[in-house]
Design an enzyme around this catalytic site. Structure first.
Site, PDB file in Angstrom:
ATOM      1  N   GLU A   1       0.698  -1.306   0.283  1.00  0.00           N
ATOM      2  CA  GLU A   1       0.201   0.207   0.237  1.00  0.00           C
ATOM      3  C   GLU A   1       0.875   0.934   0.002  1.00  0.00           C
ATOM      4  O   GLU A   1       1.719   1.033   0.749  1.00  0.00           O
ATOM      5  CB  GLU A   1      -0.862  -0.056   1.094  1.00  0.00           C
ATOM      6  CG  GLU A   1      -1.638  -1.394   1.280  1.00  0.00           C
ATOM      7  CD  GLU A   1      -2.915  -0.878   2.661  1.00  0.00           C
ATOM      8  OE1 GLU A   1      -2.152  -0.110   3.974  1.00  0.00           O
ATOM      9  OE2 GLU A   1      -2.967  -2.089   2.510  1.00  0.00           O
TER      10      GLU A   1
ATOM     11  N   LYS B   1       1.973   4.531   1.570  1.00  0.00           N
ATOM     12  CA  LYS B   1       2.086   5.287   2.562  1.00  0.00           C
ATOM     13  C   LYS B   1       1.930   6.585   3.004  1.00  0.00           C
ATOM     14  O   LYS B   1       2.466   7.253   2.570  1.00  0.00           O
ATOM     15  CB  LYS B   1       3.716   4.761   3.914  1.00  0.00           C
ATOM     16  CG  LYS B   1       3.464   5.398   5.568  1.00  0.00           C
ATOM     17  CD  LYS B   1       4.637   4.912   5.627  1.00  0.00           C
ATOM     18  CE  LYS B   1       4.548   4.957   6.863  1.00  0.00           C
ATOM     19  NZ  LYS B   1       4.940   5.943   8.228  1.00  0.00           N
TER      20      LYS B   1
ATOM     21  N   ASP C   1       0.719  10.193   3.930  1.00  0.00           N
ATOM     22  CA  ASP C   1       1.579  11.248   5.005  1.00  0.00           C
ATOM     23  C   ASP C   1       0.627  11.820   5.827  1.00  0.00           C
ATOM     24  O   ASP C   1       0.197  13.308   5.968  1.00  0.00           O
ATOM     25  CB  ASP C   1       2.338  12.042   4.139  1.00  0.00           C
ATOM     26  CG  ASP C   1       3.460  12.416   5.506  1.00  0.00           C
ATOM     27  OD1 ASP C   1       3.487  11.901   5.730  1.00  0.00           O
ATOM     28  OD2 ASP C   1       4.110  13.692   4.933  1.00  0.00           O
TER      29      ASP C   1
ATOM     30  N   CYS D   1       8.966  45.392   8.498  1.00  0.00           N
ATOM     31  CA  CYS D   1       9.703  47.493   8.205  1.00  0.00           C
ATOM     32  C   CYS D   1       8.310  48.270   9.579  1.00  0.00           C
ATOM     33  O   CYS D   1       7.029  47.554   9.256  1.00  0.00           O
ATOM     34  CB  CYS D   1       9.195  47.881   7.556  1.00  0.00           C
ATOM     35  SG  CYS D   1       8.414  49.602   6.923  1.00  0.00           S
TER      36      CYS D   1
ATOM     37  N   CYS E   1      12.131  50.372   1.995  1.00  0.00           N
ATOM     38  CA  CYS E   1      11.014  52.545   1.917  1.00  0.00           C
ATOM     39  C   CYS E   1      12.426  52.808   2.948  1.00  0.00           C
ATOM     40  O   CYS E   1      12.403  54.399   3.227  1.00  0.00           O
ATOM     41  CB  CYS E   1       9.955  52.655   2.877  1.00  0.00           C
ATOM     42  SG  CYS E   1      10.093  51.678   4.710  1.00  0.00           S
TER      43      CYS E   1
ATOM     44  N   CYS F   1      14.405  48.912   6.217  1.00  0.00           N
ATOM     45  CA  CYS F   1      13.482  48.201   5.382  1.00  0.00           C
ATOM     46  C   CYS F   1      14.185  48.397   3.884  1.00  0.00           C
ATOM     47  O   CYS F   1      14.379  50.081   3.993  1.00  0.00           O
ATOM     48  CB  CYS F   1      12.312  48.812   5.630  1.00  0.00           C
ATOM     49  SG  CYS F   1      11.391  49.142   3.657  1.00  0.00           S
TER      50      CYS F   1
ATOM     51  N   CYS G   1       5.429  53.400   4.465  1.00  0.00           N
ATOM     52  CA  CYS G   1       6.263  52.151   3.276  1.00  0.00           C
ATOM     53  C   CYS G   1       5.553  51.529   1.886  1.00  0.00           C
ATOM     54  O   CYS G   1       4.614  51.022   2.326  1.00  0.00           O
ATOM     55  CB  CYS G   1       6.474  50.563   4.410  1.00  0.00           C
ATOM     56  SG  CYS G   1       7.766  49.604   3.326  1.00  0.00           S
TER      57      CYS G   1
ATOM     58  N   LYS H   1      10.854   3.457   2.764  1.00  0.00           N
ATOM     59  CA  LYS H   1      10.082   4.879   3.088  1.00  0.00           C
ATOM     60  C   LYS H   1      11.484   5.453   1.540  1.00  0.00           C
ATOM     61  O   LYS H   1      12.350   5.118   0.966  1.00  0.00           O
ATOM     62  CB  LYS H   1      11.294   6.051   3.845  1.00  0.00           C
ATOM     63  CG  LYS H   1      10.832   6.122   5.148  1.00  0.00           C
ATOM     64  CD  LYS H   1       9.365   6.411   5.261  1.00  0.00           C
ATOM     65  CE  LYS H   1       9.080   6.814   6.514  1.00  0.00           C
ATOM     66  NZ  LYS H   1       9.093   7.850   7.408  1.00  0.00           N
TER      67      LYS H   1
ATOM     68  N   TYR I   1      -7.270   1.471   6.389  1.00  0.00           N
ATOM     69  CA  TYR I   1      -6.480   1.161   6.187  1.00  0.00           C
ATOM     70  C   TYR I   1      -6.622  -0.702   6.556  1.00  0.00           C
ATOM     71  O   TYR I   1      -5.224  -1.192   7.197  1.00  0.00           O
ATOM     72  CB  TYR I   1      -5.310   1.649   5.842  1.00  0.00           C
ATOM     73  CG  TYR I   1      -4.090   2.074   6.659  1.00  0.00           C
ATOM     74  CD1 TYR I   1      -3.903   1.629   8.257  1.00  0.00           C
ATOM     75  CD2 TYR I   1      -4.007   3.058   6.098  1.00  0.00           C
ATOM     76  CE1 TYR I   1      -3.657   2.300   9.266  1.00  0.00           C
ATOM     77  CE2 TYR I   1      -3.092   4.601   7.600  1.00  0.00           C
ATOM     78  CZ  TYR I   1      -3.379   3.814   8.964  1.00  0.00           C
ATOM     79  OH  TYR I   1      -3.055   4.491   9.770  1.00  0.00           O
TER      80      TYR I   1
HETATM   81  S1  IVH Z   1      -1.499   0.341   9.174  1.00  0.00           S
HETATM   82  C1  IVH Z   1       1.370  -1.091  12.891  1.00  0.00           C
HETATM   83  N1  IVH Z   1      -0.828   1.756   6.281  1.00  0.00           N
HETATM   84  O1  IVH Z   1       2.536   4.768   9.199  1.00  0.00           O
HETATM   85  C2  IVH Z   1       0.794  -0.390  12.041  1.00  0.00           C
HETATM   86  N2  IVH Z   1       0.195   2.383   8.273  1.00  0.00           N
HETATM   87  O2  IVH Z   1       4.806   4.236  11.030  1.00  0.00           O
HETATM   88  C3  IVH Z   1      -0.186  -0.455  10.992  1.00  0.00           C
HETATM   89  N3  IVH Z   1       0.347   5.245   7.786  1.00  0.00           N
HETATM   90  O3  IVH Z   1       0.750   5.427  12.125  1.00  0.00           O
HETATM   91  C4  IVH Z   1      -0.706   1.023  10.259  1.00  0.00           C
HETATM   92  N4  IVH Z   1      -0.007   4.887   5.622  1.00  0.00           N
HETATM   93  O4  IVH Z   1      -0.097   7.171  10.851  1.00  0.00           O
HETATM   94  C5  IVH Z   1      -0.897   1.769   7.234  1.00  0.00           C
HETATM   95  N5  IVH Z   1      -0.931   2.584   4.378  1.00  0.00           N
HETATM   96  C6  IVH Z   1      -1.057   2.764   5.547  1.00  0.00           C
HETATM   97  C7  IVH Z   1      -0.693   3.861   6.123  1.00  0.00           C
HETATM   98  C8  IVH Z   1      -0.396   3.701   7.848  1.00  0.00           C
HETATM   99  C9  IVH Z   1       0.245   5.678   6.500  1.00  0.00           C
HETATM  100  C10 IVH Z   1       1.021   5.640   8.677  1.00  0.00           C
HETATM  101  C11 IVH Z   1       0.309   5.396  10.347  1.00  0.00           C
HETATM  102  C12 IVH Z   1       1.004   4.937  10.978  1.00  0.00           C
HETATM  103  C13 IVH Z   1       2.288   5.336  10.647  1.00  0.00           C
HETATM  104  C14 IVH Z   1       3.280   3.784  10.643  1.00  0.00           C
END
Ligand code: IVH
Length: 667
Positions: free
Chosen positions: A113, A115, A117, A426, A411, A408, A431, A314, A226
């Site tokens: 999946e 991740k 943010d 300023c 001015c 500034c 100005c 990552k 998720y």
């Molecule tokens: S599953 C045991 N799926 O990542 C952890 N987490 O570093 C189960 N996160 O706190 C989480 N995308 O906020 C899962 N597709 C995804 C995710 C995800 C982002 C975040 C989540 C978690 C953090 C862990």
């Protein structure tokens, strides 16, 4: 009749829920926005006519009334763990090796999946209705952010019931802010002098941790589910099937989740996203790799912190090396000086970067960035370029530290450091640099919306001395404009017409356009609605301003001071004389069962959360209040009522319970 209304209301709610799902979860709307608005308006009208039929899970009930005083704590029945990270294909292979060993030769597969943010939340549905939403917190105990999460349109308040929904279903997922909304929010914040968010994750977290859900509602957050937390009956044997179930329940599941048979396939999928992710309209900083079968997850178990059955991969944040050619200091509309690095153009994550904000002089000193320095730049949240590191060993001889300007740059007047200590301003009210920025903001799309009055024309108008304040804009004649370079007759006509048109903008736009510190479109709207006229707003003292819901002391003080300043009053006078006529559109109020009554709630209610009860009171025409006085009409007491109940008894104020309240609003 009431029966017909009830049926139609149910029909409309289901329709709207289905369209929310098609729009927010599947990205496949089947009707136009207009058709949707029509359904919504019909539901709202029916509910207004039949307030007893309003339920907390109605799509009209997303945004609640008053700000909370704090967040309650929620203990997670199943802890919300964190995840270990990997940064390379080899680390992923090592992870797979560990799994293979522990599963002792069994077959297994993965789900890969994105991740997201943002921040993790746990949504608790009971009998298909959203009852609580909590942040992850420390994994064991989080904050109750139900009122805020209810405003997120991607989160269903009621699940789509095609059967098979467990009585208790905890859905875990990520609340995030789409990139477009993030950029827009930061733009607004920098215009109102508020600090910008460094990345969409901070923006999402900041927006979810607001005590006032109405502000959250305007932040345009979204959600992906998720994982399942507590469930009263098992949903499925595998994660992949669970996600399919979620989709059927109307929960938004990311469309890019994929099954992978082995780790090499996992690696291919991860790599394929390293570029592709930049085309998504939300931010992702990696991938999450999960074992699919739950029985295998159980066998693998967890360390104290993180499960052994999942890992993240990552992406390296893209960085580029370039040099600082010069450092400019820009003057903002409230006088804040911002250092900006002019860079040798360089390609970074899909765009050519020529400039990077250095934020403020404290940050500049911390980095010790100098002209001629070789620097590494990164995009904060993949979006805003910033200088993250200075390669000191590559510094050319003779490079000198950048001096904080004593004057500034625009001015030449003296500058002063803010009380809070971060910004340098300023302080010259005349100005021209500030004036240009203020005019730009005044004419901006979200304020007076004066088309054709762009930065180049503003520059000319100020430099020629034709415009010295907002009011001067409205005194401009076509003949004045014709004296400017490159101004044709037609363009001059257009500018005059656009300025003329802006005279009739509603009051909130004018209040926003004045550039009062800490006031953006939303707070301007609240003030305009509350006071109803410019006169009343200008006459309000700090106390009167503070009694307005959502207007805190900082804003109240700032508004009060602004209108006490004779120069500001003169400009407003000038605007009005020149024909600006800000009016507040009138809102029609309906009488309800509680029309004109003030109600104080104390204790815990069974059927309503705090925001919901306040909404219900308002819907019936009443006014929720927080303290009991002789003017209070009722005190609504729930379980474990506080001292407010005692006070009500002392004062002889009528006390009702939840049942009686419901009877009253039924009418
Ligand atoms: S599953 C045991 N799926 O990542 C952890 N987490 O570093 C189960 N996160 O706190 C989480 N995308 O906020 C899962 N597709 C995804 C995710 C995800 C982002 C975040 C989540 C978690 C953090 C862990």
């Amino acid at each position: 009749m009431a029966k017909d209304a009830k049926k139609r209301i149910e029909q409309l709610r289901n329709e709207i829920r289905r369209h929310d799902y098609l729009y927010y979860a599947l990205n496949q709307p089947q009707i136009s926005d207009r058709q949707y608005d029509k359904l919504f308006a019909e539901l709202k009208a029916l509910e207004q006519a039949n307030p007893e039929l309003v339920t907390p899970d109605s799509p009209t009930q997303r945004v609640s009334g008053r700000p909370l005083e704090g967040f309650a704590a929620v203990r997670h029945t199943i802890p919300m763990l964190s995840m270990d990270n990997t940064y390379s294909a080899d680390e992923l292979r090592a992870f797979d090796e560990r799994i293979r060993k522990q599963l002792g030769g069994e077959d297994y597969d993965y789900v890969v999946e994105l991740k997201f943010d943002g921040l993790a939340v746990s949504l608790r549905y009971e009998n298909g209705r959203l009852v609580t939403a909590a942040t992850r917190g420390d994994g064991e105990v989080g904050d109750d952010v139900t009122a805020n999460v209810r405003t997120i349109k991607a989160v269903p308040l009621a699940l789509l019931d095609g059967g098979g929904i467990p009585g208790i279903l905890e859905v875990r997922g990520e609340v995030y802010m789409p990139t477009k909304s993030f950029i827009e929010l930061n733009k607004q914040r920098s215009q109102t002098g508020e600090p910008v968010f460094a990345n969409p994750r901070n923006a999402a977290a900041g927006s979810l941790k607001l005590l006032d859900a109405r502000i959250t509602a305007a932040r345009n957050l979204s959600f992906f589910a998720y994982a399942a937390g507590e469930v009263s009956e098992p949903l499925a044997q595998t994660h992949y099937e669970t996600l399919q179930n979620f989709k059927q329940f109307g929960l938004p599941v990311n469309p890019h989740n994929a099954k992978a048979g082995d780790i090499e396939q996992v690696i291919d999928i991860c790599f394929s996203w390293s570029e592709k992710r930049l085309t998504l309209d939300y931010k992702t900083d990696g991938m999450v790799i999960k074992i699919n079968r739950f029985d295998q997850r159980d066998a693998l178990g967890a360390t104290g912190r993180a499960p052994r059955w999942c890992i993240s991969y990552k992406f390296a944040a893209e960085r580029a090396q370039t040099t600082i050619e010069s450092i400019d200091v820009q003057v903002g509309k409230s006088g804040i000086l911002t250092p900006v690095a002019n860079l040798t153009p360089v390609l970074l994550a899909g765009t050519t970067v020529k400039r990077a904000s250095l934020h403020n002089f404290d940050e500049l000193a911390r980095l010790d960035a100098r002209c001629g320095d070789t620097v590494l730049i990164e995009k904060a949240g993949e979006i805003i370029p910033q200088v993250v590191e200075v390669e000191k060993e590559l510094r050319p001889a003779g490079a000198v530290p950048f001096k904080v300007p004593a004057k500034c740059p625009n001015c030449g007047s003296a500058v002063a450091k803010d009380k809070e200590g971060v910004y340098i301003r300023c302080v010259n009210p005349d100005c021209l640099g500030q004036l240009k920025e203020r005019l730009r903001y005044f004419a901006g799309r979200d304020q007076m919306d004066i088309e054709n009055l762009g930065p180049a024309l503003i520059e000319q108008l100020v430099e020629s001395g034709l415009v010295k304040n907002f009011a001067d804009l409205y005194k401009l004649q076509k003949s004045d404009l014709m004296t400017l370079e490159r101004m044709g007759e037609k363009s001059a006509d257009n500018v005059i017409a656009a300025i003329e048109k802006s005279k009739a903008r509603p009051l909130w736009r004018l209040v926003a356009a004045l550039g009062i510190r800490h006031i953006g479109g939303q707070s301007a709207d609240i003030l305009a609605e509350h006071f109803g006229s410019l006169d009343a707003l200008m006459a309000a003292d700090v106390e009167a301003l503070q009694t307005v819901e959502q207007i805190g002391p900082k804003i109240a003080e700032s508004v009060y001071e602004y209108f006490r300043n004779p120069a500001n009053r003169a400009v407003i006078e000038g605007l009005l004389t020149a024909g600006v006529r800000p009016e507040q559109p009138k809102k029609v109020r309906r009488a309800g069962q509680l029309a004109g009554k003030t109600i104080v709630v104390t204790g815990t209610l069974e059927k309503f959360t705090r925001p919901q009860i306040e909404q219900a009171i308002k819907q019936a025409g009443g006014k929720p209040a927080s303290s009991v006085s002789k003017k209070t009409d009722f005190v609504l007491a729930g379980k474990e009522p506080g001292s407010k109940l005692d006070r009500a008894r002392q004062l002889g104020v009528k006390v009702i319970d939840e049942k009686q309240f419901q009877e009253i609003i039924k009418g």
